[in-house]
Motif scaffolding. Sequence first.
Motif, PDB file in Angstrom:
ATOM      1  N   ALA A 298      11.113   2.002  24.311  1.00  0.00           N
ATOM      2  CA  ALA A 298      11.427   1.524  22.966  1.00  0.00           C
ATOM      3  C   ALA A 298      10.149   1.267  22.167  1.00  0.00           C
ATOM      4  CB  ALA A 298      12.276   0.252  23.046  1.00  0.00           C
ATOM      5  N   ILE A 299       9.129   0.700  22.822  1.00  0.00           N
ATOM      6  CA  ILE A 299       7.842   0.480  22.154  1.00  0.00           C
ATOM      7  C   ILE A 299       7.225   1.811  21.749  1.00  0.00           C
ATOM      8  CG2 ILE A 299       5.472  -0.316  22.531  1.00  0.00           C
ATOM      9  CD1 ILE A 299       6.705  -2.497  24.380  1.00  0.00           C
ATOM     10  N   ALA A 300       7.275   2.778  22.659  1.00  0.00           N
ATOM     11  CA  ALA A 300       6.726   4.105  22.345  1.00  0.00           C
ATOM     12  C   ALA A 300       7.469   4.738  21.181  1.00  0.00           C
ATOM     13  CB  ALA A 300       6.795   5.001  23.584  1.00  0.00           C
ATOM     14  N   ALA A 301       8.782   4.529  21.127  1.00  0.00           N
ATOM     15  CA  ALA A 301       9.578   5.102  20.038  1.00  0.00           C
ATOM     16  C   ALA A 301       9.186   4.505  18.696  1.00  0.00           C
ATOM     17  CB  ALA A 301      11.068   4.878  20.307  1.00  0.00           C
ATOM     18  N   VAL A 302       8.932   3.198  18.654  1.00  0.00           N
ATOM     19  CA  VAL A 302       8.517   2.562  17.393  1.00  0.00           C
ATOM     20  C   VAL A 302       7.203   3.170  16.912  1.00  0.00           C
ATOM     21  CG1 VAL A 302       7.827   0.397  16.298  1.00  0.00           C
ATOM     22  CG2 VAL A 302       9.725   0.414  17.917  1.00  0.00           C
ATOM     23  N   HIS A 303       6.270   3.369  17.825  1.00  0.00           N
ATOM     24  CA  HIS A 303       5.003   4.009  17.450  1.00  0.00           C
ATOM     25  C   HIS A 303       5.232   5.428  16.939  1.00  0.00           C
ATOM     26  CE1 HIS A 303       1.988   1.086  18.564  1.00  0.00           C
ATOM     27  NE2 HIS A 303       2.527   0.898  19.763  1.00  0.00           N
ATOM     28  N   ASP A 304       6.047   6.197  17.662  1.00  0.00           N
ATOM     29  CA  ASP A 304       6.213   7.614  17.340  1.00  0.00           C
ATOM     30  C   ASP A 304       6.963   7.847  16.037  1.00  0.00           C
ATOM     31  OD1 ASP A 304       4.954   7.964  19.727  1.00  0.00           O
ATOM     32  OD2 ASP A 304       6.483   9.237  20.648  1.00  0.00           O
ATOM     33  N   GLU A 305       7.815   6.913  15.669  1.00  0.00           N
ATOM     34  CA  GLU A 305       8.613   7.096  14.452  1.00  0.00           C
ATOM     35  C   GLU A 305       7.874   6.639  13.196  1.00  0.00           C
ATOM     36  OE1 GLU A 305      13.248   6.958  15.480  1.00  0.00           O
ATOM     37  OE2 GLU A 305      12.263   5.039  15.825  1.00  0.00           O
ATOM     38  N   ALA A 306       6.744   5.938  13.353  1.00  0.00           N
ATOM     39  CA  ALA A 306       5.979   5.473  12.185  1.00  0.00           C
ATOM     40  C   ALA A 306       5.144   6.608  11.608  1.00  0.00           C
ATOM     41  CB  ALA A 306       5.069   4.316  12.592  1.00  0.00           C
ATOM     42  N   GLU A 307       5.066   6.682  10.294  1.00  0.00           N
ATOM     43  CA  GLU A 307       4.291   7.736   9.646  1.00  0.00           C
ATOM     44  C   GLU A 307       2.796   7.551   9.884  1.00  0.00           C
ATOM     45  OE1 GLU A 307       5.254   7.980   5.537  1.00  0.00           O
ATOM     46  OE2 GLU A 307       7.358   8.522   5.871  1.00  0.00           O
ATOM     47  N   ASP A 308       2.351   6.308   9.971  1.00  0.00           N
ATOM     48  CA  ASP A 308       0.952   6.014  10.258  1.00  0.00           C
ATOM     49  C   ASP A 308       0.875   4.603  10.818  1.00  0.00           C
ATOM     50  OD1 ASP A 308       1.038   4.208   8.020  1.00  0.00           O
ATOM     51  OD2 ASP A 308       0.630   5.913   6.695  1.00  0.00           O
ATOM     52  N   THR A 309      -0.345   4.162  11.151  1.00  0.00           N
ATOM     53  CA  THR A 309      -0.514   2.843  11.756  1.00  0.00           C
ATOM     54  C   THR A 309      -0.017   1.730  10.834  1.00  0.00           C
ATOM     55  OG1 THR A 309      -2.430   3.623  12.996  1.00  0.00           O
ATOM     56  CG2 THR A 309      -2.184   1.251  12.756  1.00  0.00           C
ATOM     57  N   ASP A 310      -0.299   1.840   9.544  1.00  0.00           N
ATOM     58  CA  ASP A 310       0.105   0.796   8.605  1.00  0.00           C
ATOM     59  C   ASP A 310       1.624   0.672   8.504  1.00  0.00           C
ATOM     60  OD1 ASP A 310      -2.531   0.240   8.075  1.00  0.00           O
ATOM     61  OD2 ASP A 310      -2.641   1.553   6.314  1.00  0.00           O
ATOM     62  N   ALA A 311       2.321   1.801   8.744  1.00  0.00           N
ATOM     63  CA  ALA A 311       3.781   1.783   8.641  1.00  0.00           C
ATOM     64  C   ALA A 311       4.458   1.359   9.948  1.00  0.00           C
ATOM     65  CB  ALA A 311       4.284   3.169   8.231  1.00  0.00           C
ATOM     66  N   THR A 312       3.674   1.109  10.981  1.00  0.00           N
ATOM     67  CA  THR A 312       4.234   0.720  12.273  1.00  0.00           C
ATOM     68  C   THR A 312       4.890  -0.657  12.189  1.00  0.00           C
ATOM     69  OG1 THR A 312       2.514   1.977  13.433  1.00  0.00           O
ATOM     70  CG2 THR A 312       3.710   0.333  14.711  1.00  0.00           C
ATOM     71  N   ASP A 313       6.056  -0.784  12.783  1.00  0.00           N
ATOM     72  CA  ASP A 313       6.796  -2.048  12.783  1.00  0.00           C
ATOM     73  C   ASP A 313       6.243  -2.937  13.900  1.00  0.00           C
ATOM     74  OD1 ASP A 313       8.576  -4.131  12.777  1.00  0.00           O
ATOM     75  OD2 ASP A 313      10.370  -2.879  12.672  1.00  0.00           O
ATOM     76  N   TRP A 314       5.092  -3.563  13.628  1.00  0.00           N
ATOM     77  CA  TRP A 314       4.436  -4.377  14.644  1.00  0.00           C
ATOM     78  C   TRP A 314       5.249  -5.596  15.053  1.00  0.00           C
ATOM     79  CZ3 TRP A 314       0.844  -2.677  17.707  1.00  0.00           C
ATOM     80  CH2 TRP A 314       0.043  -1.613  17.284  1.00  0.00           C
ATOM     81  N   PRO A 315       5.964  -6.271  14.162  1.00  0.00           N
ATOM     82  CA  PRO A 315       6.808  -7.387  14.609  1.00  0.00           C
ATOM     83  C   PRO A 315       7.844  -6.955  15.656  1.00  0.00           C
ATOM     84  CG  PRO A 315       6.478  -7.513  12.249  1.00  0.00           C
ATOM     85  CD  PRO A 315       5.904  -6.194  12.685  1.00  0.00           C
ATOM     86  N   GLN A 316       8.420  -5.766  15.474  1.00  0.00           N
ATOM     87  CA  GLN A 316       9.379  -5.286  16.462  1.00  0.00           C
ATOM     88  C   GLN A 316       8.680  -5.005  17.787  1.00  0.00           C
ATOM     89  OE1 GLN A 316      11.573  -1.775  15.351  1.00  0.00           O
ATOM     90  NE2 GLN A 316      12.779  -1.759  17.219  1.00  0.00           N
ATOM     91  N   ILE A 317       7.483  -4.411  17.731  1.00  0.00           N
ATOM     92  CA  ILE A 317       6.731  -4.135  18.952  1.00  0.00           C
ATOM     93  C   ILE A 317       6.399  -5.437  19.676  1.00  0.00           C
ATOM     94  CG2 ILE A 317       4.483  -3.336  19.818  1.00  0.00           C
ATOM     95  CD1 ILE A 317       4.651  -1.052  17.824  1.00  0.00           C
ATOM     96  N   LEU A 318       5.992  -6.465  18.927  1.00  0.00           N
ATOM     97  CA  LEU A 318       5.683  -7.750  19.539  1.00  0.00           C
ATOM     98  C   LEU A 318       6.922  -8.343  20.204  1.00  0.00           C
ATOM     99  CD1 LEU A 318       3.829 -10.107  20.115  1.00  0.00           C
ATOM    100  CD2 LEU A 318       4.257 -10.956  17.786  1.00  0.00           C
ATOM    101  N   ALA A 319       8.060  -8.239  19.554  1.00  0.00           N
ATOM    102  CA  ALA A 319       9.301  -8.759  20.137  1.00  0.00           C
ATOM    103  C   ALA A 319       9.639  -8.019  21.430  1.00  0.00           C
ATOM    104  CB  ALA A 319      10.440  -8.624  19.129  1.00  0.00           C
ATOM    105  N   LEU A 320       9.404  -6.720  21.461  1.00  0.00           N
ATOM    106  CA  LEU A 320       9.674  -5.945  22.671  1.00  0.00           C
ATOM    107  C   LEU A 320       8.728  -6.327  23.800  1.00  0.00           C
ATOM    108  CD1 LEU A 320      10.325  -2.483  20.994  1.00  0.00           C
ATOM    109  CD2 LEU A 320      12.006  -3.841  22.264  1.00  0.00           C
ATOM    110  N   TYR A 321       7.459  -6.586  23.465  1.00  0.00           N
ATOM    111  CA  TYR A 321       6.522  -7.044  24.491  1.00  0.00           C
ATOM    112  C   TYR A 321       6.926  -8.427  25.015  1.00  0.00           C
ATOM    113  CZ  TYR A 321       3.052  -3.313  24.355  1.00  0.00           C
ATOM    114  OH  TYR A 321       2.421  -2.111  24.490  1.00  0.00           O
ATOM    115  N   ASP A 322       7.435  -9.282  24.161  1.00  0.00           N
ATOM    116  CA  ASP A 322       7.901 -10.588  24.610  1.00  0.00           C
ATOM    117  C   ASP A 322       9.032 -10.433  25.636  1.00  0.00           C
ATOM    118  OD1 ASP A 322       6.088 -11.990  23.073  1.00  0.00           O
ATOM    119  OD2 ASP A 322       7.469 -12.255  21.383  1.00  0.00           O
TER     120      ASP A 322
END
Length: 417
Positions: A298-322
Amino acid sequence: MTAVRHAVEDLLRELAPQVLGALVRRYGVFDACEDAVQEALLAAALQWPDEGVPDSPRGWLVTVASRKLVDQIRSDSARRRREETLALATPQAELLSHAADAVPSTDRDDSPALLFLCCHPALSPASRIALTLRAVGGLSTPQIASAFLVPEATMAQRISRAKQTIKASGTSLAMPEGADFAERLAAVRHVLYLVFNEGYTTTSSADLTAPELSAEAIRLTRMLHRLVPDDTETAGLLALMLLTDARRPARTGPSGELVPLAEQDRGRWDRRLIAEGVALISRTLPCGQVGPYQLQAAIAAVHDEAEDTDATDWPQILALYDLLRQFGPNPMVDLNRAVAVAMVHGPAAGLGLLRELEGDKHLTRHHRLLATRAHLLELLGEHKTAADAYREAARRTTSTPERRHLIARAHRLEGRA
């Protein structure tokens, strides 16, 4: 001719476990059968590119391997103990006089059972990996040794000891059942995960990646997923591999240099693999108990679906790491989570977490802890301190591309300090 040889090699890797499974089921001696299959694979690799692939390639390999097995018994008196063991599984007279005629059936594919056998609990993780790649992956001992940067003799000894351990265990070519199946399935997933990771970022090599290892891990995980299609963690592992491997084309520059995720040309990512991985994890997450492979996917999918680093949903990634941390202590998960915290709450917050990780015995001298600290210090504008951390990280890594990347980062920052 090169394309033909590659096609033959791919076919042989696919057929290798099927042929070995047929022989083991017929003759019952794993180590002797594995040697014979390797000889048959070598004969095919030499003949088929020039003479053409037989009408029944699996039947050809089974026949040749069976004859090689009998030749071993006849010609090597030093292996008489193996002959006595074979006699327990099948009458010796039948084996020696009718092997060419009584060829094992090729209708049944025992590849999954063979994969589980190679991940026997009596074997060490390193032995499981080596034996899986040779017996199920169809890679030769030199290929495996080269991939893991160890001498061929060392890898040969490791594989030989693993085969003797399997022989001594008395385990048959049969799928484990009940609790044993669940335990062995977890071991198989872990082995395939380790093989993929070594292929995606080699621990000690002049090259950043070893694509043949990652490709083999994906192939075997697809096979495992077909065996247990309802197992959500196996599906998650496959999704994780696909979503991660999709970035491979952009991970290196023209000279093989490392390109970090934030700087990659996302137009070079494999959109077909991303679509397959996203679809797989999207189907899997709602279907059962969520496990660590699914969360990593799921974390990899969030990265792959973002157009660039700035568009990455980092709050969602943090929640997944939690969520991922709830499955037990894992210093690399904590390290990656610190980066996510930095992206959500600022570099200073991430650095605070890194200070807490400095006492972890697994991370205290690991180059990635230093490299992560250097990156966060760079984001804070502390260029001199960041450059020093990059240089120290470069001294500690065993990967040549990573070392060059870290040194280049240090040089660039020193010009700004």
